[in-house]
Design a protein around this motif. Structure first.
Motif, PDB file in Angstrom:
ATOM      1  N   VAL A  77       1.877  -2.267   8.777  1.00  0.00           N
ATOM      2  CA  VAL A  77       2.069  -2.830   7.441  1.00  0.00           C
ATOM      3  C   VAL A  77       0.928  -3.782   7.106  1.00  0.00           C
ATOM      4  O   VAL A  77       0.588  -4.666   7.898  1.00  0.00           O
ATOM      5  CB  VAL A  77       3.415  -3.583   7.345  1.00  0.00           C
ATOM      6  N   LYS A  78       0.316  -3.589   5.932  1.00  0.00           N
ATOM      7  CA  LYS A  78      -0.702  -4.505   5.431  1.00  0.00           C
ATOM      8  C   LYS A  78      -0.076  -5.337   4.316  1.00  0.00           C
ATOM      9  O   LYS A  78       0.303  -4.798   3.265  1.00  0.00           O
ATOM     10  CB  LYS A  78      -1.899  -3.738   4.877  1.00  0.00           C
ATOM     11  N   LEU A  79       0.038  -6.654   4.543  1.00  0.00           N
ATOM     12  CA  LEU A  79       0.577  -7.550   3.529  1.00  0.00           C
ATOM     13  C   LEU A  79      -0.552  -8.045   2.634  1.00  0.00           C
ATOM     14  O   LEU A  79      -1.649  -8.356   3.116  1.00  0.00           O
ATOM     15  CB  LEU A  79       1.272  -8.740   4.183  1.00  0.00           C
ATOM     16  N   HIS A  80      -0.248  -8.154   1.333  1.00  0.00           N
ATOM     17  CA  HIS A  80      -1.206  -8.675   0.360  1.00  0.00           C
ATOM     18  C   HIS A  80      -2.593  -8.043   0.552  1.00  0.00           C
ATOM     19  O   HIS A  80      -3.581  -8.730   0.838  1.00  0.00           O
ATOM     20  CB  HIS A  80      -1.321 -10.203   0.460  1.00  0.00           C
ATOM     21  N   PRO A  81      -2.694  -6.715   0.445  1.00  0.00           N
ATOM     22  CA  PRO A  81      -3.991  -6.045   0.678  1.00  0.00           C
ATOM     23  C   PRO A  81      -5.054  -6.530  -0.307  1.00  0.00           C
ATOM     24  O   PRO A  81      -4.751  -6.915  -1.440  1.00  0.00           O
ATOM     25  CB  PRO A  81      -3.659  -4.567   0.461  1.00  0.00           C
ATOM     26  N   ARG A  82      -6.305  -6.507   0.133  1.00  0.00           N
ATOM     27  CA  ARG A  82      -7.418  -6.967  -0.678  1.00  0.00           C
ATOM     28  C   ARG A  82      -7.701  -5.972  -1.801  1.00  0.00           C
ATOM     29  O   ARG A  82      -7.331  -4.794  -1.746  1.00  0.00           O
ATOM     30  CB  ARG A  82      -8.662  -7.147   0.198  1.00  0.00           C
ATOM     31  N   ARG A  83      -8.411  -6.449  -2.832  1.00  0.00           N
ATOM     32  CA  ARG A  83      -8.679  -5.619  -4.010  1.00  0.00           C
ATOM     33  C   ARG A  83      -9.570  -4.424  -3.699  1.00  0.00           C
ATOM     34  O   ARG A  83      -9.510  -3.411  -4.389  1.00  0.00           O
ATOM     35  CB  ARG A  83      -9.329  -6.470  -5.111  1.00  0.00           C
ATOM     36  N   ASP A  84     -10.391  -4.539  -2.640  1.00  0.00           N
ATOM     37  CA  ASP A  84     -11.274  -3.417  -2.321  1.00  0.00           C
ATOM     38  C   ASP A  84     -10.631  -2.413  -1.358  1.00  0.00           C
ATOM     39  O   ASP A  84     -11.258  -1.412  -0.980  1.00  0.00           O
ATOM     40  CB  ASP A  84     -12.597  -3.924  -1.743  1.00  0.00           C
ATOM     41  N   ALA A  85      -9.390  -2.679  -0.942  1.00  0.00           N
ATOM     42  CA  ALA A  85      -8.699  -1.746  -0.046  1.00  0.00           C
ATOM     43  C   ALA A  85      -8.399  -0.447  -0.789  1.00  0.00           C
ATOM     44  O   ALA A  85      -8.104  -0.448  -1.986  1.00  0.00           O
ATOM     45  CB  ALA A  85      -7.411  -2.375   0.468  1.00  0.00           C
ATOM     46  N   ARG A  86      -8.477   0.680  -0.068  1.00  0.00           N
ATOM     47  CA  ARG A  86      -8.219   1.976  -0.679  1.00  0.00           C
ATOM     48  C   ARG A  86      -6.890   2.555  -0.210  1.00  0.00           C
ATOM     49  O   ARG A  86      -6.513   2.403   0.950  1.00  0.00           O
ATOM     50  CB  ARG A  86      -9.347   2.971  -0.345  1.00  0.00           C
ATOM     51  N   LEU A  87      -6.202   3.201  -1.142  1.00  0.00           N
ATOM     52  CA  LEU A  87      -4.970   3.911  -0.801  1.00  0.00           C
ATOM     53  C   LEU A  87      -5.344   5.289  -0.247  1.00  0.00           C
ATOM     54  O   LEU A  87      -6.271   5.941  -0.747  1.00  0.00           O
ATOM     55  CB  LEU A  87      -4.079   4.065  -2.037  1.00  0.00           C
ATOM     56  N   GLU A  88      -4.638   5.716   0.770  1.00  0.00           N
ATOM     57  CA  GLU A  88      -4.903   7.014   1.392  1.00  0.00           C
ATOM     58  C   GLU A  88      -3.623   7.843   1.388  1.00  0.00           C
ATOM     59  O   GLU A  88      -2.503   7.305   1.372  1.00  0.00           O
ATOM     60  CB  GLU A  88      -5.391   6.824   2.837  1.00  0.00           C
ATOM     61  N   GLY A  89      -3.780   9.163   1.366  1.00  0.00           N
ATOM     62  CA  GLY A  89      -2.624  10.042   1.446  1.00  0.00           C
ATOM     63  C   GLY A  89      -1.801   9.752   2.691  1.00  0.00           C
ATOM     64  O   GLY A  89      -2.361   9.586   3.778  1.00  0.00           O
ATOM     65  N   GLY A  90      -0.504   9.658   2.540  1.00  0.00           N
ATOM     66  CA  GLY A  90       0.370   9.318   3.662  1.00  0.00           C
ATOM     67  C   GLY A  90       0.766   7.858   3.679  1.00  0.00           C
ATOM     68  O   GLY A  90       1.723   7.479   4.365  1.00  0.00           O
ATOM     69  N   ASP A  91       0.021   7.007   2.930  1.00  0.00           N
ATOM     70  CA  ASP A  91       0.409   5.601   2.815  1.00  0.00           C
ATOM     71  C   ASP A  91       1.685   5.484   1.971  1.00  0.00           C
ATOM     72  O   ASP A  91       1.921   6.301   1.066  1.00  0.00           O
ATOM     73  CB  ASP A  91      -0.689   4.776   2.130  1.00  0.00           C
ATOM     74  N   THR A  92       2.477   4.479   2.277  1.00  0.00           N
ATOM     75  CA  THR A  92       3.594   4.115   1.409  1.00  0.00           C
ATOM     76  C   THR A  92       3.240   2.785   0.757  1.00  0.00           C
ATOM     77  O   THR A  92       3.003   1.789   1.451  1.00  0.00           O
ATOM     78  CB  THR A  92       4.904   3.972   2.195  1.00  0.00           C
ATOM     79  N   VAL A  93       3.155   2.789  -0.565  1.00  0.00           N
ATOM     80  CA  VAL A  93       2.707   1.611  -1.298  1.00  0.00           C
ATOM     81  C   VAL A  93       3.909   0.960  -2.002  1.00  0.00           C
ATOM     82  O   VAL A  93       4.760   1.661  -2.563  1.00  0.00           O
ATOM     83  CB  VAL A  93       1.604   1.981  -2.317  1.00  0.00           C
ATOM     84  N   TYR A  94       3.981  -0.362  -1.930  1.00  0.00           N
ATOM     85  CA  TYR A  94       5.063  -1.126  -2.556  1.00  0.00           C
ATOM     86  C   TYR A  94       4.455  -2.027  -3.624  1.00  0.00           C
ATOM     87  O   TYR A  94       3.523  -2.792  -3.350  1.00  0.00           O
ATOM     88  CB  TYR A  94       5.801  -1.965  -1.514  1.00  0.00           C
ATOM     89  N   LEU A  95       5.000  -1.934  -4.847  1.00  0.00           N
ATOM     90  CA  LEU A  95       4.441  -2.670  -5.973  1.00  0.00           C
ATOM     91  C   LEU A  95       5.539  -3.418  -6.727  1.00  0.00           C
ATOM     92  O   LEU A  95       6.721  -3.064  -6.643  1.00  0.00           O
ATOM     93  CB  LEU A  95       3.738  -1.733  -6.961  1.00  0.00           C
ATOM     94  N   VAL A  96       5.119  -4.421  -7.510  1.00  0.00           N
ATOM     95  CA  VAL A  96       6.020  -5.144  -8.396  1.00  0.00           C
ATOM     96  C   VAL A  96       5.318  -5.301  -9.734  1.00  0.00           C
ATOM     97  O   VAL A  96       4.092  -5.435  -9.799  1.00  0.00           O
ATOM     98  CB  VAL A  96       6.394  -6.533  -7.804  1.00  0.00           C
ATOM     99  N   GLY A  97       6.100  -5.253 -10.821  1.00  0.00           N
ATOM    100  CA  GLY A  97       5.523  -5.426 -12.150  1.00  0.00           C
ATOM    101  C   GLY A  97       6.510  -5.011 -13.217  1.00  0.00           C
ATOM    102  O   GLY A  97       7.636  -4.577 -12.910  1.00  0.00           O
ATOM    103  N   PRO A  98       6.156  -5.136 -14.510  1.00  0.00           N
ATOM    104  CA  PRO A  98       7.016  -4.620 -15.586  1.00  0.00           C
ATOM    105  C   PRO A  98       7.269  -3.142 -15.347  1.00  0.00           C
ATOM    106  O   PRO A  98       6.349  -2.394 -15.005  1.00  0.00           O
ATOM    107  CB  PRO A  98       6.175  -4.857 -16.852  1.00  0.00           C
ATOM    108  N   TYR A  99       8.505  -2.714 -15.515  1.00  0.00           N
ATOM    109  CA  TYR A  99       8.852  -1.400 -14.983  1.00  0.00           C
ATOM    110  C   TYR A  99       8.131  -0.247 -15.676  1.00  0.00           C
ATOM    111  O   TYR A  99       7.878   0.783 -15.053  1.00  0.00           O
ATOM    112  CB  TYR A  99      10.369  -1.199 -14.980  1.00  0.00           C
ATOM    113  N   ARG A 100       7.741  -0.401 -16.937  1.00  0.00           N
ATOM    114  CA  ARG A 100       7.023   0.706 -17.588  1.00  0.00           C
ATOM    115  C   ARG A 100       5.670   0.935 -16.920  1.00  0.00           C
ATOM    116  O   ARG A 100       5.297   2.061 -16.596  1.00  0.00           O
ATOM    117  CB  ARG A 100       6.840   0.396 -19.073  1.00  0.00           C
ATOM    118  N   GLU A 101       4.922  -0.155 -16.731  1.00  0.00           N
ATOM    119  CA  GLU A 101       3.618  -0.038 -16.087  1.00  0.00           C
ATOM    120  C   GLU A 101       3.749   0.418 -14.635  1.00  0.00           C
ATOM    121  O   GLU A 101       2.943   1.208 -14.132  1.00  0.00           O
ATOM    122  CB  GLU A 101       2.880  -1.373 -16.142  1.00  0.00           C
TER     123      GLU A 101
END
Length: 569
Positions: free
Chosen positions: A522-546
C-alpha cells in the motif's frame, strides 16, 4: 452492439442515476414497463431497479438474474427480510436500501460530528473537519494531511464557497472550514477529531419506566376521578364507624364492620351478615349505602376504563415522558428512514423523542421496542413541537416522506429556536437537519432559508447505486456544506485510460489517498508524479460526480470503448 445499463424507476432517485450515468458517458436504457419482456439483457452491463415499489424491484431483479447470471443486478429494497434474502448469493451487483445509505450522514449532522471514518486498503481513514486556526497554507497548518474541501469563512474573499480537493499550498483564512483526510493516527497527531467508539445503549432502568407510567396516570386521569374516589372512601369510613358502634345481635369489631361495609357497597352480599334484624333507621341507612356504593363504584370503573382503553391515554403517554426529558433529540417522522435514524441515535446513547402524525404507523412497534416516546400530532403546529420539548432539545431532525412538510416544519422550528431565551447548555446552537428527497429542491431551500443541514437522500444514496452498476467500489458518502462527497476505489484494468497515467493528470477535484499494488503493498498519499499501473487498486475521495468520471476511466477496455461510443453517439 453497444453495451448498456438498464434503469427502472420513475422517481427522483432514478432520474438522478440516469443523469449521472449519462454524464460519465454510459449508455442508459430506461425500463418503462413492469417486466423485462422484450429487453435485451445479453449486452447489458447492469440492471438497476430503484423505484419506490419493493415488489416491482424484486420482480425485475429476479427476472434479470434468471435471464443473465452475469449481469450486475442493483436493486433498491426497503424491506429488511427481502433485502437480506436477496443479498445472499446475489452474484454481481448489490441490494441496497436508501435509508441505510443516507442515515449515517443525518446522524452525524444531528450529533454535530465533524469526523467521518471509513476503511480503505485495510487502513482506517478519517475525514475530519475543523476551523482554520490562523491565516496560512493548508500545508503549514495540517502538514501531510490531504485536503478534501475548504468552505470560505466570513473573512474569506468568497464566504460560503466550497473548494473541492484543493492543493496543500492553498492559502486559507482564520475561521475557514477545512476538511482534511488521513489515517486515524495522522489525524490524531494533528489534534483533529477522531470518532470515538459508539456505546451500546442497554435500555432505560425499570424504575425510570415505572415512574414514567405513574406520571402518565397522574397527569392524564380525569380530575373527577379523585372526587369520586374521595366520596367512596368517605362512604367506607362513615359506614364502618356506624356499623362498629350500632350493629347489634351480634356486635361487630372494626374488621367485621369494614368487611360488611365493603360487601354492601360492592353489592356482593355473601349472606354472612344481614340488616334484617337491625333497627329501622339502620336498615334505611343500608339502602342509602347500597345506592351510594353502586354510584361511586360505577364512576370509578368508568374513569379507569376511560383511562386505560381510550386512545387519549396512548397519545398522552409519550407527552408525559417527554415533559421530563432534557437535552434530547427530536425526530419528526417515523417512516423507514426516520426509524433507522432513531435506531442509530438510540444505539449512540442519545435520548430521543419522535413526532408522528399517524397513530397506525407500522414503525410504532420499533419505537416501542427501542423505548422511545412518540408524540402524536401535526409537527407543523407549534403546540406539537412544544409537547416534544423543543425548548430543551439538543437537536432536531425533520425526516417525513413529504418534502413540503419538512420545509414547513423547518421554517416553524427556525422561528421557535431563534426566539427562545438563551440557555446555559453545552451547545450554543441547536442543529436543525432537514431531509429533502429532491437534491435540486434541497439546494434551493438551503440557500433561500439559510438552513445549514439540508440532506438529500437522493444525493447521498445515488453514488452507491451508480458505483455498483459500474462495478466500482463505493466505501462511503458524506456531506461538506451542501455538497456530497464520495470515497471509492477500483482496480485499474490493463490498457484502460488510467493505465500508465501520472497522478497529476487526474481530475483536480479528486484526491488519491492510497494505491494498492498487485503485490499487496500500500502506498499512502502517493506523490503527484507517481503513475498508475494495470492491476493497481486506487482509492480516491472527492465530489461524487467527478469521482465517478475518474473511476470510470479505469474500467476494462471493452467497457471504456462502449462508453466512448455511447458518448459519441
Amino acid at each position: 452492439m453497444v453495451r448498456h445499463i438498464i434503469v427502472s424507476g420513475d422517481d427522483a432517485l432514478a432520474a438522478t442515476i440516469i443523469e449521472e450515468l449519462n454524464k460519465v458517458g454510459a449508455n442508459v436504457a430506461m425500463l418503462t414497463g413492469d417486466n423485462l419482456v422484450g429487453i435485451d439483457l445479453t449486452n447489458a452491463d447492469a440492471v438497476v431497479c430503484v423505484g419506490d415499489d419493493d415488489a416491482k424491484n424484486l420482480e425485475i431483479a429476479l427476472l434479470a438474474r434468471k435471464a443473465n447470471p452475469h449481469v450486475r443486478v442493483v436493486a433498491r429494497l426497503a424491506n429488511d427480510v427481502l433485502r437480506e434474502a436477496m443479498a445472499a448469493d446475489n452474484g454481481p451487483g448489490a441490494i441496497l436500501d436508501v435509508a441505510d445509505l443516507a442515515a449515517p450522514s443525518v446522524v452525524e449532522s444531528v450529533l454535530a460530528y465533524t469526523a467521518h471514518p471509513f476503511d480503505a486498503a485495510g487502513i482506517h481513514f478519517v475525514v475530519s473537519g475543523s476551523e482554520a486556526p490562523r491565516d496560512a497554507t493548508l500545508r503549514d497548518i495540517y502538514g501531510d494531511l490531504a485536503p478534501v474541501a475548504v468552505i470560505g469563512g466570513k473573512d474569506s474573499p468568497a464566504p460560503g464557497e466550497v473548494v473541492a480537493c484543493p492543493g496543500r499550498d492553498l492559502q486559507v483564512h482564520a475561521k475557514d472550514w477545512t476538511v482534511m483526510i488521513g489515517t486515524a493516527e495522522e489525524v490524531t497527531a494533528r489534534g483533529l477529531q477522531v470518532p470515538r467508539p459508539v456505546p451500546t445503549r442497554s435500555g432505560r432502568p425499570r424504575m425510570h419506566r415505572g415512574m414514567d407510567a405513574v406520571r402518565t396516570v397522574r397527569d392524564e386521569v380525569n380530575p373527577m376521578f379523585y372526587r369520586a374516589l374521595g366520596a367512596a372512601l368517605a362512604l367506607l369510613v362513615v359506614s364502618t364507624v356506624v356499623l362498629r358502634f350500632c350493629y347489634r345481635m351480634p356486635g361487630m369489631n372494626w374488621i367485621d364492620a369494614l368487611y360488611f361495609t365493603t360487601e354492601t357497597i360492592a353489592t356482593v352480599g355473601y349472606g354472612d351478615f344481614s340488616f334484617a334484624n337491625q333497627p329501622i333507621w339502620l336498615r334505611l341507612f343500608s339502602i342509602m349505602l347500597m345506592f351510594a356504593g353502586v354510584t361511586t363504584t360505577a364512576l370509578l370503573v368508568a374513569f379507569v376504563a376511560d383511562l386505560l382503553l381510550s386512545r387519549r391515554f396512548v397519545r398522552s403517554a409519550g407527552r408525559s415522558r417527554v415533559r421530563h426529558m432534557r437535552n434530547h433529540i427530536i425526530v419528526v417522522g417515523l417512516g423507514s428512514f426516520g426509524s433507522r435514524v432513531v435506531s442509530d441515535l438510540v444505539t449512540a446513547g442519545c435520548d430521543v423523542a419522535v413526532i408522528e402524525l399517524d397513530d397506525n404507523n407500522r414503525y410504532l412497534a420499533s419505537a416501542a421496542e427501542l423505548d422511545v416516546p412518540v408524540i402524536f400530532g401535526d409537527a407543523t403546529l407549534r403546540q406539537t413541537l412544544e409537547y416534544a420539548g423543543i425548548e430543551k432539545a439538543r437537536a432536531v431532525a425533520v425526516l417525513t416522506q413529504d418534502d413540503m412538510v419538512n420545509i414547513e416544519v423547518g421554517i416553524v422550528l427556525r422561528e421557535m429556536l431563534n426566539a427562545r431565551p438563551h440557555r446555559k447548555l453545552h451547545r450554543k446552537h441547536v442543529p436543525l437537519v432537514l431531509r429533502v428527497y429532491d437534491r435540486s429542491l434541497g439546494s434551493a431551500v438551503a440557500q433561500r432559508f439559510g438552513f445549514n443541514h439540508v440532506r438529500s437522500t437522493v444525493d447521498l444514496a445515488a453514488p452507491w447505486f451508480i458505483g455498483a452498476a459500474m462495478g466500482l467500489q463505493v466505501l462511503g458518502t458524506f456531506s461538506v456544506g451542501q455538497r456530497s462527497f464520495m470515497v471509492g476505489g477500483m482496480r485499474v484494468a490493463s490498457g484502460s485510460e488510467l493505465d500508465g497515467k501520472p497522478m497529476h493528470e487526474l481530475s483536480t477535484q479528486t484526491r488519491v489517498i492510497a494505491i494498492t499494488g498487485p503485490d499487496g503493498q500500500v502506498k499512502l498519499h502517493p506523490r503527484r508524479d507517481a503513475r498508475l499501473e494495470g492491476g493497481d487498486t486506487v482509492y480516491l475521495v472527492g465530489p461524487y460526480r467527478e469521482l465517478l468520471a475518474t473511476l470510470r476511466k479505469g474500467l476494462p477496455t471493452d467497457q471504456s470503448a462502449a462508453v466512448h461510443e455511447a458518448a459519441a453517439g
